[in-house]
Design a protein around this motif. Structure first.
Motif, PDB file in Angstrom:
ATOM      1  N   TRP A  80       0.825  -1.203   0.000  1.00 44.80           N
ATOM      2  CA  TRP A  80       0.000   0.000   0.000  1.00 44.80           C
ATOM      3  C   TRP A  80       0.868   1.265   0.000  1.00 44.80           C
ATOM      4  O   TRP A  80       0.423   2.336   0.417  1.00 44.80           O
ATOM      5  CB  TRP A  80      -0.967  -0.010   1.186  1.00 44.80           C
ATOM      6  CG  TRP A  80      -2.054  -1.015   0.944  1.00 44.80           C
ATOM      7  CD1 TRP A  80      -2.076  -2.315   1.325  1.00 44.80           C
ATOM      8  CD2 TRP A  80      -3.242  -0.802   0.181  1.00 44.80           C
ATOM      9  NE1 TRP A  80      -3.215  -2.937   0.863  1.00 44.80           N
ATOM     10  CE2 TRP A  80      -3.952  -2.023   0.150  1.00 44.80           C
ATOM     11  CE3 TRP A  80      -3.788   0.298  -0.487  1.00 44.80           C
ATOM     12  CZ2 TRP A  80      -5.167  -2.172  -0.508  1.00 44.80           C
ATOM     13  CZ3 TRP A  80      -5.004   0.153  -1.143  1.00 44.80           C
ATOM     14  CH2 TRP A  80      -5.679  -1.064  -1.155  1.00 44.80           C
ATOM     15  N   SER A  81       2.092   1.130  -0.509  1.00 48.62           N
ATOM     16  CA  SER A  81       2.916   2.323  -0.693  1.00 48.62           C
ATOM     17  C   SER A  81       2.306   3.172  -1.798  1.00 48.62           C
ATOM     18  O   SER A  81       1.597   2.675  -2.676  1.00 48.62           O
ATOM     19  CB  SER A  81       4.346   1.936  -1.070  1.00 48.62           C
ATOM     20  OG  SER A  81       4.371   1.268  -2.319  1.00 48.62           O
ATOM     21  N   GLU A  82       2.571   4.468  -1.762  1.00 50.07           N
ATOM     22  CA  GLU A  82       1.982   5.385  -2.736  1.00 50.07           C
ATOM     23  C   GLU A  82       2.446   5.071  -4.158  1.00 50.07           C
ATOM     24  O   GLU A  82       1.656   5.178  -5.109  1.00 50.07           O
ATOM     25  CB  GLU A  82       2.355   6.821  -2.366  1.00 50.07           C
ATOM     26  CG  GLU A  82       1.532   7.869  -3.088  1.00 50.07           C
ATOM     27  CD  GLU A  82       1.921   9.285  -2.685  1.00 50.07           C
ATOM     28  OE1 GLU A  82       1.180   9.895  -1.884  1.00 50.07           O
ATOM     29  OE2 GLU A  82       2.969   9.767  -3.156  1.00 50.07           O
ATOM     30  N   SER A  83       3.688   4.643  -4.297  1.00 45.90           N
ATOM     31  CA  SER A  83       4.200   4.359  -5.641  1.00 45.90           C
ATOM     32  C   SER A  83       3.594   3.096  -6.242  1.00 45.90           C
ATOM     33  O   SER A  83       3.647   2.898  -7.457  1.00 45.90           O
ATOM     34  CB  SER A  83       5.722   4.206  -5.599  1.00 45.90           C
ATOM     35  OG  SER A  83       6.092   3.149  -4.722  1.00 45.90           O
ATOM     36  N   ALA A  84       2.985   2.249  -5.390  1.00 43.74           N
ATOM     37  CA  ALA A  84       2.377   1.011  -5.886  1.00 43.74           C
ATOM     38  C   ALA A  84       0.860   1.086  -5.940  1.00 43.74           C
ATOM     39  O   ALA A  84       0.242   0.575  -6.882  1.00 43.74           O
ATOM     40  CB  ALA A  84       2.795  -0.160  -4.999  1.00 43.74           C
ATOM     41  N   ALA A  85       0.242   1.738  -4.943  1.00 44.91           N
ATOM     42  CA  ALA A  85      -1.223   1.754  -4.854  1.00 44.91           C
ATOM     43  C   ALA A  85      -1.800   3.152  -5.016  1.00 44.91           C
ATOM     44  O   ALA A  85      -2.989   3.364  -4.791  1.00 44.91           O
ATOM     45  CB  ALA A  85      -1.668   1.154  -3.515  1.00 44.91           C
ATOM     46  N   GLY A  86      -0.973   4.126  -5.414  1.00 44.44           N
ATOM     47  CA  GLY A  86      -1.474   5.480  -5.608  1.00 44.44           C
ATOM     48  C   GLY A  86      -1.812   6.154  -4.298  1.00 44.44           C
ATOM     49  O   GLY A  86      -1.467   5.671  -3.210  1.00 44.44           O
ATOM     50  N   THR A  87      -2.496   7.299  -4.393  1.00 44.43           N
ATOM     51  CA  THR A  87      -2.885   8.044  -3.196  1.00 44.43           C
ATOM     52  C   THR A  87      -3.768   7.178  -2.315  1.00 44.43           C
ATOM     53  O   THR A  87      -4.824   6.702  -2.747  1.00 44.43           O
ATOM     54  CB  THR A  87      -3.637   9.317  -3.577  1.00 44.43           C
ATOM     55  OG1 THR A  87      -2.840  10.071  -4.486  1.00 44.43           O
ATOM     56  CG2 THR A  87      -3.979  10.147  -2.355  1.00 44.43           C
ATOM     57  N   ASN A  88      -3.320   6.943  -1.091  1.00 43.15           N
ATOM     58  CA  ASN A  88      -4.117   6.244  -0.073  1.00 43.15           C
ATOM     59  C   ASN A  88      -3.551   6.653   1.270  1.00 43.15           C
ATOM     60  O   ASN A  88      -2.407   7.107   1.360  1.00 43.15           O
ATOM     61  CB  ASN A  88      -4.086   4.725  -0.285  1.00 43.15           C
ATOM     62  CG  ASN A  88      -2.748   4.107   0.063  1.00 43.15           C
ATOM     63  OD1 ASN A  88      -2.519   3.684   1.190  1.00 43.15           O
ATOM     64  ND2 ASN A  88      -1.824   4.062  -0.926  1.00 43.15           N
ATOM     65  N   ALA A  89      -4.321   6.543   2.317  1.00 48.91           N
ATOM     66  CA  ALA A  89      -3.888   7.082   3.611  1.00 48.91           C
ATOM     67  C   ALA A  89      -2.591   6.443   4.092  1.00 48.91           C
ATOM     68  O   ALA A  89      -1.724   7.127   4.642  1.00 48.91           O
ATOM     69  CB  ALA A  89      -4.993   6.902   4.650  1.00 48.91           C
TER      70      ALA A  89
END
Length: 671
Positions: free
Chosen positions: A137-146
């Motif tokens: 769930w990193s931003e570079s893998a899953a996009g914007t997420n908390a």
């Protein structure tokens, strides 16, 4: 001003909120960033969208990708302090979320989800997005997420509906807060509350922040002991090895402390994480975790040579049986090696160790006193380390390269103390050494003479000692020739000298002559915080001496006992207790049943308010008990007791007085 970290300020009209964010998301995906979006979309969200676009995250993604296999994750969790601390906290508060439609997750510093707690029906609702343990769930893998965005910004954030960059996650709302390592302040993970968007709540974000702070506090409590141990270990080693440059690292390769020269050479500071540092990365990554103890710092050879250093070995540091850090030492070849003032204590000496305020003051006073050529009087209970401090003073003084000679006035027959101190000429005594003998004053010429148990010195000899202090000369027994002496006197006693002066047992003028610098050594019971530092030192020392693994530590029940025990024998007693425990323990944990029996016997407990026993050492208590038992078994026949103890009747009388064993009321008249 609205909270920039929050997306939802009210649960009313969530449907319209969802539609608005959907329109804004579609505009960004199709047209990119523009002025309208800058005012309509929160800065942290818009910046995240921009980052996702730059690194090429696909906005059409519908599922998170796997970051780690289950078997690899299980292995990771066994080593993760974050997981071990956070999991029980999450489990404990989860009942508050039942029926809310929310799950709690824990992710590591890379965005890998390592724990998830939720009701089965809620988990099932997000299964199609791969919202599960082991997913990335990193931003570079899953996009914007908390989770991922909180890691990037190092701030808490709430992401609602279409604020997620990837369309597959628009059905969710999530609130995350970063978890910081207590000492380095590095982000080590994220706590997150996630549910479906129609269950959106503004209070989930502050809840996440509070939970992250609870985890940080628990991590701090867990690491405080080992961190303090490493800090104290550094200062102790600097005291012992003043010519070495020392670097202390925690197990996770954070700089706890090091010499300024090493800071400059390696461009590091205290609490620097050196995992990515070229030299340390090379040093520790050339071998596996289990082989670190065999690493040779020759990997630093070129650095050492360039900076006039000679590398020594790496030492693994243990605390309570666990590996907690490393000590890397270098010898500064540019330094004058003759300037060392380390104690060089013999194996059975008590160590000069202490971080308590009281003991630091003692060391400071000893340090100052060592630089002036006047007598020093050390006052303290038996076992507090008076001789060790005397050696420390000598080593710190300008006389350090000259002899240190010790004489215990209480162990030498009174008739022989004079010959021991001043020596004698040939023929002075029948059976004396042919050619005579040097006394302690001559042996200590130019150095230090330590007179232990000065309170036991006979009054007539005190006159001679006073004359020596005044005239700086001695006469051997059997000679009329004076010998000039240059000796620093350090005296020590556990007696109450002012009371002895009143009773006519000690000369007042000698006391004032010795009393120019007085050092009061606190008993161990008054420096509680030093017990654990000393214990660790002794456990490591005796493990080495008795060829046992270097992993001993005090079990909780032993810590409790040591905390309440009176320690009448002070540091010497602690040393003896721990040597006994190491010898007889078969496990790393020192349990109460590994300790000497007397320590567990309530008769010797410090909680007993008995003035007759509380001020005595352990051996004195044992002797007192033995005499008391013999008095009973012999029907108070003092001659029989004397024979049994193999001591003179006059000695027995002194011991009866010393131990306050009153026999008057029970005396049978049997002599």
């Amino acid at each position: 001003m609205p909270n920039p970290f929050l997306s939802i300020f009210s649960t009313h009209d969530l449907f319209n909120k969802m539609e608005e964010t959907q329109v804004l998301w579609e505009e960004f995906v199709s047209k990119g960033k523009n002025e309208d979006l800058k005012t309509a979309v929160r800065h942290d969200v818009l910046d995240s969208w921009e980052r996702c676009k730059i690194v090429g995250v696909n906005p059409q993604i519908t599922q998170a990708n796997e970051a780690i296999k289950r078997n690899e994750l299980d292995e990771l969790l066994t080593e993760s302090a974050l997981y071990q601390v956070a999991k029980p906290i999450i489990d404990n508060i989860f009942h508050k979320l039942i029926g809310t439609g929310y799950m709690i997750t824990l992710s590591d510093e890379e965005g890998k989800m390592i724990y998830l707690k939720g009701e089965s029906d809620v988990i099932k609702q997000t299964r199609n997005t791969n919202f599960a343990v082991g997913m990335d769930w990193s931003e570079s893998a899953a996009g914007t997420n908390a989770i991922g965005t909180s890691l990037i910004t190092k701030k808490p954030i709430q992401v609602f509906g279409a604020e997620h960059f990837c369309e597959g996650f628009h059905s969710m709302t999530c609130s995350s807060a970063p978890i910081f390592q207590p000492y380095t302040k590095k982000v080590i993970g994220v706590i997150d509350f996630t549910g479906l968007w129609h269950n959106g709540q503004p209070h989930t974000l502050p809840f996440a922040v509070s939970l992250a702070q609870v985890i940080e506090q628990q991590l701090y409590n867990l690491q405080k002991e080992s961190h303090n141990y490493l800090v104290e270990f550094y200062y102790q080693k600097k005291l012992e090895r003043k010519n070495d440059l020392i670097l202390i690292l925690s197990k996770d390769l954070v700089v706890i402390n090091c010499d300024n020269k090493l800071m400059n050479i390696f461009n590091i500071q205290k609490m620097t994480d050196v995992n990515e540092h070229t030299y340390f990365n090379t040093l520790f990554n050339k071998v596996g975790q289990q082989d670190r103890r065999f690493v040779n710092p020759s990997l630093f050879s070129h650095v050492a040579e360039e900076n006039e250093l000679k590398e020594n070995e790496i030492e693994i540091l243990y605390f309570k049986g666990q590996e907690v850090g490393y000590m890397i030492t270098f010898q500064d070849t540019h330094k004058n090696t003759l300037s060392t003032t380390s104690l060089n204590a013999a194996p059975h000496d008590l160590p000069v160790i202490g971080q308590s305020t009281l003991f630091k003051r003692v060391l400071q006073k000893c340090q100052k006193g060592s630089q002036v050529n006047v007598p020093i009087l050390l006052l303290g209970e038996t076992g507090t380390g008076k001789e060790v401090l005397a050696k420390y003073i000598h080593q710190e003084s300008p006389r350090k390269d000259k002899p240190f000679i010790a004489l215990n006035c209480g162990t030498v027959q009174k008739e022989l103390i004079a010959s021991e101190l001043f020596g004698y000429e040939s023929g002075t005594f029948t059976g004396g050494t042919k050619g005579g003998k040097k006394g302690k004053f001559e042996e200590a010429q130019g150095g230090t003479l330590f007179l232990d148990e000065i309170g036991e010195m006979p009054l007539d000899l005190q006159v001679h000692l006073l004359r020596v202090l005044q005239e700086k000369e001695i006469e051997k027994l059997g000679s009329s020739k004076t010998i000039d002496i240059d000796v620093r006197i350090i005296a020590a006693t556990n007696k109450d000298i002012p009371t002895m002066i009143k009773e006519g047992l000690f000369r007042e003028d000698l006391f004032f002559r010795l009393n120019l610098v007085t050092v009061n050594i606190p008993p161990l019971r008054e420096r509680q915080e030093d017990i654990w530092l000393l214990s660790n030192q002794f456990l490591a020392q005796f493990a080495h001496e008795h060829n046992k693994p270097p992993s001993f530590y005090l079990a909780n029940e032993t810590v409790d006992l040591f905390s309440t025990y009176h320690w009448p024998g002070n540091v010497r007693e602690l040393r003896n207790v721990l040597e006994y425990a190491v010898i007889y323990s078969n496990t790393p944990a020192i349990e109460k049943n590994n300790l000497p029996d007397y320590l567990l016997n309530t008769q010797y407990s410090p909680l007993i308010n008995d003035k007759k026993t509380n001020d005595l050492s352990v051996m004195e208590n044992i002797e007192r008990k033995k005499i008391s038992e013999l008095l009973e078994t012999t029907n108070y026949n003092l001659s029989a007791v004397s024979r049994e103890l193999n001591i003179a009747r006059s000695t027995l009388y002194r011991k009866l007085k010393k131990y306050q064993l009153n026999i008057d009321s029970k005396f049978r008249g049997v002599l």
